[in-house]
Each structure stands twice: as structure tokens, then as C-alpha cells.
Write an enzyme that holds these catalytic residues in place. Structure first.
Site, PDB file in Angstrom:
ATOM      1  N   ASP A  60       6.585 -35.018  -8.496  1.00  0.00           N
ATOM      2  CA  ASP A  60       5.859 -35.677  -7.410  1.00  0.00           C
ATOM      3  C   ASP A  60       6.869 -36.015  -6.327  1.00  0.00           C
ATOM      4  O   ASP A  60       7.834 -36.754  -6.573  1.00  0.00           O
ATOM      5  CB  ASP A  60       5.188 -36.948  -7.951  1.00  0.00           C
TER       6      ASP A  60
ATOM      7  N   ASN B  47       6.865 -26.121  -1.582  1.00  0.00           N
ATOM      8  CA  ASN B  47       5.525 -25.912  -1.037  1.00  0.00           C
ATOM      9  C   ASN B  47       4.728 -27.203  -0.876  1.00  0.00           C
ATOM     10  O   ASN B  47       3.884 -27.309   0.012  1.00  0.00           O
ATOM     11  CB  ASN B  47       4.756 -24.947  -1.945  1.00  0.00           C
TER      12      ASN B  47
ATOM     13  N   TYR C  31       2.358 -34.634  10.836  1.00  0.00           N
ATOM     14  CA  TYR C  31       2.511 -33.392  10.067  1.00  0.00           C
ATOM     15  C   TYR C  31       3.421 -32.419  10.799  1.00  0.00           C
ATOM     16  O   TYR C  31       4.351 -31.849  10.209  1.00  0.00           O
ATOM     17  CB  TYR C  31       1.137 -32.769   9.832  1.00  0.00           C
TER      18      TYR C  31
ATOM     19  N   LYS D 190       7.194 -30.926   9.697  1.00  0.00           N
ATOM     20  CA  LYS D 190       7.521 -29.510   9.536  1.00  0.00           C
ATOM     21  C   LYS D 190       8.677 -29.093  10.460  1.00  0.00           C
ATOM     22  O   LYS D 190       9.488 -28.228  10.100  1.00  0.00           O
ATOM     23  CB  LYS D 190       6.284 -28.651   9.788  1.00  0.00           C
TER      24      LYS D 190
ATOM     25  N   THR E 244      -7.432 -23.669   3.188  1.00  0.00           N
ATOM     26  CA  THR E 244      -7.059 -24.430   1.998  1.00  0.00           C
ATOM     27  C   THR E 244      -7.645 -25.840   2.109  1.00  0.00           C
ATOM     28  O   THR E 244      -8.208 -26.219   3.135  1.00  0.00           O
ATOM     29  CB  THR E 244      -5.532 -24.545   1.859  1.00  0.00           C
TER      30      THR E 244
END
Length: 244
Positions: free
Chosen positions: A63, A90, A167, A171, A202
Site C-alpha cells: 500500500d 502503477n 493528479y 504525475k 478504467t
């Protein structure tokens, strides 16, 4: 310790979506895949599904938000195999209160950076001694087109209207990990690259993506299985090089 001629791969966040497909394809190439997931029931179920396809896939608890599980995972790999040939970073998340810079909740930004970036760094640091033990290891950081500063300034970019500030920043930071770690490991056989899967349907985007999961997994798998003359410190998608 098990003696194995097969390569040992760890894929985090692999109980579903792109991670699950990456685990499937990397295992199909002949690797032993450690399917990383934080939820034991879901992880065990996913690993069992792939074992039913005659693939050597084993659940591993990890985790990104729990340093103890990261340390335990590294200790387990060291005990069982003594090395790690492939690390696919990932696992990641999008917070529901993320959004444009002027409206995104601060806790959403902090959460995205903590899990997607700091958590990935923690996993990478924990696994690095094991990767150094492999003859020619690969690290793939699963980034995003949203992490590209160049594409975020291009009005023609297909995903330019998608604004998840936390987010995207996480990245972009992940891409910095790729660049700086590739430089740090420049005298070794370890290759470090960022993959942009593309806008894939997804759970992360409520299945609004325009690509299939196998399409989204394609570049991640290619970078995980790079030959020794492949690139390092690169940022790419299945369409080619992605501008930083």
C-alpha cells in the site's frame, strides 16, 4: 530463497485496470509476477484469475500509503528471490475533490502528491537494492499525458479540458523522479522510464476513457520488457515520445 531463472516483476496497484493487464502480459512473457495490491481479498482474487490462465502470478500486499507494507514487501522479495528484475510503479489515485487550481481542495492536492508521488518514491527506494541485485533491471513509472507541461499548454491537446490539478502535478513530479533516477543510475544496467498509457477506460476516470485497457497497458509492458539497448530517462506512449 527460491532460485529462479525467470525474471521477477512487481506491479503495484495490479488487482484491476491497467495494472492487472500489465501483470497478465508481463507474466505471459515468462516472468514471475508479484501482483501488488493493498486489499488482500481483491489481490488474491486477481492473482488467482491469472493463475487460472497458467501464469505464474502471486499476490503481494503493498500500500503506497503504508510504509510498513512497503518495507514488508521488500523484505518478502529479498527473502524469496534476492532480487527484483522489473518494478512497475502503477498504483495511483484521483481524489474526488480534485479539480482546477482555483477550486481543487487542498486536501485533494496533498493526497494526490502523497500517494502518487511520495508513495511511489517510497516503493522505489525500498526496492532499489533488489533492483541493483538483478543483472539488468527495469523501472517503469506509470505517468500520464496530464503530467506533460508541454501538452498542458497546447490547446490542441485532446485532453486539454481535463483539469485535475493535484493528479497532474503528481504525475509531473513522477516524471522528475524518472529523469533524476535515470541520471543517478546512469552507470548501471538499470533503465528508468515514464509511460503515458493514454486516456483509457478504467475506474480512475469512471470508464470515460477512449482506449481499451490492453491499449493502455501496451507502452507500460514494452518499457518493462525493454532490451538492453533500450532507452532510459524517456517519456513515451504507444504513439511515441511524449514531450515533457
Amino acid at each position: 530463497m527460491q532460485s529462479s531463472a525467470k525474471k521477477i516483476a512487481l506491479v503495484t496497484g495490479a488487482n484491476k485496470g491497467i495494472g492487472f493487464e500489465v501483470a497478465r502480459q508481463v507474466a505471459a512473457s515468462g516472468c514471475i509476477v508479484l501482483l501488488g495490491a493493498r486489499n488482500q481479498a481483491l489481490g488474491e482474487e486477481a492473482a488467482a484469475t491469472l493463475r487460472a490462465e497458467s501464469l505464474d502470478v502471486r499476490y503481494l500486499a503493498i500500500d503506497l500509503d503504508d510504509r510498513a507494507t512497503i518495507a514488508a514487501a521488500a523484505q518478502s522479495i529479498a527473502r524469496d528471490f534476492g532480487r527484483l528484475d522489473i518494478l512497475v510503479n502503477n498504483a495511483g489515485m484521483v481524489h474526488p475533490n480534485d479539480g482546477s487550481p482555483g477550486t481543487a481542495a487542498l486536501e485533494a492536492i496533498e493526497r494526490a502528491l502523497h500517494v502518487n508521488f511520495v508513495g511511489t518514491v517510497a516503493v522505489t527506494q525500498a526496492m532499489l537494492p533488489l533492483l541493483r541485485n538483478a543483472p539488468s533491471a527495469r523501472i517503469v513509472n506509470v505517468s500520464s499525458n496530464l503530467g506533460s507541461l508541454t501538452r498542458n499548454t497546447d490547446p490542441q491537446f485532446a485532453e486539454s479540458a481535463i483539469k485535475y490539478f493535484g493528479y497532474s502535478a503528481s504525475k509531473a513530479a513522477l516524471n522528475m523522479l524518472t529523469v533524476q533516477l535515470a541520471w543517478e543510475l546512469r552507470g548501471t544496467a538499470i533503465k528508468v522510464n515514464s509511460a503515458a498509457p493514454g486516456y483509457t477506460a478504467t475506474d480512475l476516470n469512471s470508464h470515460r476513457g477512449t482506449q481499451t485497457i490492453p491499449q493502455g497497458a501496451a507502452e507500460v509492458v514494452r518499457l518493462a520488457l525493454l532490451p538492453d539497448d533500450g532507452p532510459t530517462g524517456a517519456y513515451s506512449s504507444r504513439s511515441g515520445t511524449v514531450p515533457w
